[in-house]
Design an enzyme around this catalytic site. Structure first.
Site, PDB file in Angstrom:
ATOM      1  CB  VAL A  21      -0.970   0.008   1.201  1.00  0.00           C
ATOM      2  CG1 VAL A  21      -1.723   1.341   1.276  1.00  0.00           C
ATOM      3  CG2 VAL A  21      -1.970  -1.139   1.092  1.00  0.00           C
ATOM      4  CG  ASN A  37      -1.616  -3.064  13.461  1.00  0.00           C
ATOM      5  OD1 ASN A  37      -0.463  -3.421  13.242  1.00  0.00           O
ATOM      6  ND2 ASN A  37      -2.627  -3.473  12.723  1.00  0.00           N
ATOM      7  NE  ARG A  80     -12.267  -2.627  -1.839  1.00  0.00           N
ATOM      8  CZ  ARG A  80     -11.534  -2.874  -0.763  1.00  0.00           C
ATOM      9  NH1 ARG A  80     -12.055  -2.714   0.447  1.00  0.00           N
ATOM     10  NH2 ARG A  80     -10.278  -3.281  -0.882  1.00  0.00           N
ATOM     11  CG  HIS A  98     -12.354  -0.201   6.498  1.00  0.00           C
ATOM     12  ND1 HIS A  98     -12.847  -0.010   5.233  1.00  0.00           N
ATOM     13  CD2 HIS A  98     -11.184  -0.865   6.341  1.00  0.00           C
ATOM     14  CE1 HIS A  98     -12.010  -0.544   4.357  1.00  0.00           C
ATOM     15  NE2 HIS A  98     -11.001  -1.068   5.007  1.00  0.00           N
TER      16      HIS A  98
END
Length: 309
Positions: free
Chosen positions: A13, A95, A151, A175
């Site tokens: 990414v 994370n 999308r 999300h």
């Protein structure tokens, strides 16, 4: 003075975002990663494409945060994917540690930057980035809605047999499974999408949109999406650097909008040089509001997990 964009995380990414940004000539690019050689190699490879593709920006790779100093935009893509056997709490902790480390090193060197988060769980990591950086909340945001809307628009265009350029679609919320696509605010050249697509098919499209990331993971087997996430991130960077006042869904900090407080959550905003310059409050009906509240509850649970670590 040329603009400067730093991308933290030189995986698929991050490096693909660098590619889109270079092609748009939005500014000089710094690609940073903790692994020696990876950002340097990818940056050099991309820079060597500049005479062929005619983009005149400097691209450097580094392991040193000092090279990111005075960035106009900081994009954070670094984070661990969820591995088999890893609990949701484990992923949040891993994370969170990565995000805390990245932001604590990058933010002080670029005190006027806009921060765009692209790691998961997105809303919680964006909240953490705002907390660690100490930046005004409007200058810290998360990228998910632009990707999810893309999308959604793609699937609508495929089903209706029309150009994707003419499809406008809005969604909100978290999300993934928690997202809330809004057919009532989705059109094809201003014509309600319901004129083109039957309700049952639209419901299937909405479900496919929610599972969009997982669909690609299942197909790839050994990775996740990166072309579209990177393109979505580049669009947000462009809106900031060119002060475009784009109306897009992003994870923004809420202070009572939609009845939600002290959390980052996907909502439509006006995106410009100041970051999130305005949060747009749509007149949601009872059904839409119920879906939004369910999404907010899930996002809040993740945030509570983060705060308890």
């Amino acid at each position: 003075m040329r603009k400067k964009i730093s991308i933290i995380g030189a995986g698929f990414v991050g490096s693909t975002t660098a590619h889109w940004l270079a092609a748009k000539e939005l500014g000089d690019i710094v690609l940073l990663d903790i692994v020696e050689g990876i950002p340097q190699g990818k940056a050099l490879d991309l820079y060597e494409a500049s005479p062929i593709e005619d983009f005149d920006v400097r691209v450097i790779g580094t392991n040193d945060y000092a090279d990111t100093a005075n960035s106009d935009v900081i994009v954070v893509t670094s984070g661990a994917p969820r591995k088999p056997g890893m609990s949701r709490e484990d992923l949040i902790k891993v994370n969170a540690d990565i995000t805390r480390d990245c932001i604590s090193k990058a933010a002080p060197l670029s005190p006027n930057a806009v921060i765009i988060m692209v790691n998961n769980p997105l809303d919680a990591m964006t909240y953490l980035a705002a907390e660690v950086s100490g930046f005004p909340k409007e200058r810290v945001m998360g990228q998910a809605g632009v990707l999810d809307a893309a999308r959604y628009r793609t699937f609508i265009a495929m089903e209706a047999g029309v150009s994707v350029e003419d499809v406008q679609a809005m969604l909100m919320g978290g999300h993934g499974d928690e997202m809330v696509p809004l057919p009532r605010f989705s059109t094809i050249s201003g014509i309600p999408v319901s004129h083109f697509i039957a309700p049952d098919r639209l419901a299937q499209i909405i479900e496919r949109t929610r599972k969009g990331g997982g669909e690609i993971v299942n197909l790839l087997k050994t990775g996740s999406a990166y072309y579209a996430p990177a393109a979505a991130t580049a669009q947000m960077v462009e809106a900031v650097l060119k002060d475009k006042k784009r109306v897009v869904p992003v994870a923004a900090y809420l202070t009572g909008q939609y009845g939600l407080h002290d959390m980052y959550f996907g909502v439509p905003v006006v995106l410009g040089a100041g970051g999130v310059e305005k949060i747009i409050e749509l007149p949601l009906n009872e059904e839409e509001m119920a879906l939004l509240n369910a999404s907010a509850k899930a996002v809040r649970a993740t945030l509570d997990t983060l705060k308890s670590l």
